[in-house]
Design a protein around this motif. Structure first.
Motif, PDB file in Angstrom:
ATOM      1  N   ALA A  31     -13.546  22.466  -6.444  1.00 14.83           N
ATOM      2  CA  ALA A  31     -14.742  23.208  -6.032  1.00 14.83           C
ATOM      3  C   ALA A  31     -15.957  22.771  -6.855  1.00 14.83           C
ATOM      4  N   VAL A  32     -15.767  22.609  -8.159  1.00 15.27           N
ATOM      5  CA  VAL A  32     -16.864  22.156  -9.018  1.00 15.27           C
ATOM      6  C   VAL A  32     -17.309  20.759  -8.598  1.00 15.27           C
ATOM      7  N   GLY A  33     -16.350  19.873  -8.340  1.00 15.61           N
ATOM      8  CA  GLY A  33     -16.687  18.513  -7.912  1.00 15.61           C
ATOM      9  C   GLY A  33     -17.452  18.490  -6.600  1.00 15.61           C
ATOM     10  N   CYS A  34     -17.032  19.321  -5.658  1.00 12.77           N
ATOM     11  CA  CYS A  34     -17.744  19.407  -4.374  1.00 12.77           C
ATOM     12  C   CYS A  34     -19.159  19.935  -4.564  1.00 12.77           C
ATOM     13  N   LEU A  35     -19.305  20.913  -5.431  1.00  9.62           N
ATOM     14  CA  LEU A  35     -20.628  21.473  -5.705  1.00  9.62           C
ATOM     15  C   LEU A  35     -21.540  20.418  -6.331  1.00  9.62           C
ATOM     16  N   SER A  56     -12.293  15.329  -9.881  1.00 16.50           N
ATOM     17  CA  SER A  56     -12.585  16.581 -10.585  1.00 16.50           C
ATOM     18  C   SER A  56     -11.346  17.463 -10.687  1.00 16.50           C
ATOM     19  N   ALA A  57     -10.584  17.542  -9.608  1.00 17.50           N
ATOM     20  CA  ALA A  57      -9.344  18.326  -9.635  1.00 17.50           C
ATOM     21  C   ALA A  57      -8.369  17.728 -10.648  1.00 17.50           C
ATOM     22  N   LEU A  58      -8.229  16.406 -10.646  1.00 17.21           N
ATOM     23  CA  LEU A  58      -7.327  15.756 -11.596  1.00 17.21           C
ATOM     24  C   LEU A  58      -7.765  15.983 -13.037  1.00 17.21           C
ATOM     25  N   ALA A  59      -9.070  15.882 -13.302  1.00 19.56           N
ATOM     26  CA  ALA A  59      -9.581  16.081 -14.662  1.00 19.56           C
ATOM     27  C   ALA A  59      -9.337  17.512 -15.132  1.00 19.56           C
ATOM     28  N   SER A  60      -9.586  18.469 -14.258  1.00 18.25           N
ATOM     29  CA  SER A  60      -9.350  19.870 -14.599  1.00 18.25           C
ATOM     30  C   SER A  60      -7.868  20.134 -14.847  1.00 18.25           C
ATOM     31  N   THR A  79     -16.135  21.715 -17.345  1.00 13.54           N
ATOM     32  CA  THR A  79     -17.036  20.645 -17.776  1.00 13.54           C
ATOM     33  C   THR A  79     -16.482  19.282 -17.382  1.00 13.54           C
ATOM     34  N   CYS A  80     -15.185  19.099 -17.558  1.00 13.12           N
ATOM     35  CA  CYS A  80     -14.557  17.829 -17.170  1.00 13.12           C
ATOM     36  C   CYS A  80     -14.640  17.619 -15.663  1.00 13.12           C
ATOM     37  N   ALA A  81     -14.490  18.676 -14.907  1.00 14.55           N
ATOM     38  CA  ALA A  81     -14.599  18.560 -13.450  1.00 14.55           C
ATOM     39  C   ALA A  81     -16.000  18.100 -13.060  1.00 14.55           C
TER      40      ALA A  81
END
Length: 137
Positions: A31-35, A56-60, A79-81
């Protein structure tokens, strides 16, 4: 990338079966990556295909697996995402010049950098035996 919400939901359900908290990292990170993608002006088709949420999902999830759950690790997860999505945006443009995808390079770079933060951020601890957020201590 499989452009199918059903496939994505299946992966999320399978991850939830293993670790509900890890599934939340995946969903939140995506969700963060999409945003970040939307705020960066990425084409809606790229965002909806999952290109901006994958790294982003993988990093999170990496933060959820390798760090003991704490307020600091949850902030690091988000933050990573965001960092992985931002790096994806830049690298996909750079690699696209040569007709090549950046694949999971953003995830690898961000997760490696996060791992190196242990000992430098108070309250951020690596798990002794990385497994899942529920079992890390």
């Amino acid at each position: 990338v499989v452009d199918s919400p059903i496939t994505g939901a299946g992966i999320l359900v399978a991850t939830h079966t293993y670790s509900p908290k890890l599934a939340m990292h995946a969903l939140g990170g995506s969700a963060v990556g999409c945003l970040v993608g939307l705020l960066s002006g990425a084409p809606l088709s790229d965002v909806s295909a999952g290109l901006w949420g994958y790294n982003s999902a993988l990093a999170s999830m990496a933060v959820g697996v390798f760090f003991v759950e704490s307020r600091e690790s949850l902030v690091l997860s988000g933050t990573c995402a965001a960092a992985a999505a931002s790096l994806f945006g830049g690298l996909s443009t750079a690699f696209g010049t040569y007709g090549a995808p950046c694949l999971t390079l953003p995830f690898c770079a961000v997760a490696s950098a996060a791992y190196l933060l242990e000992g430098h951020v108070p309250g951020l601890r690596l798990a002794k035996e990385p497994h899942s957020p529920e079992k890390n201590c």
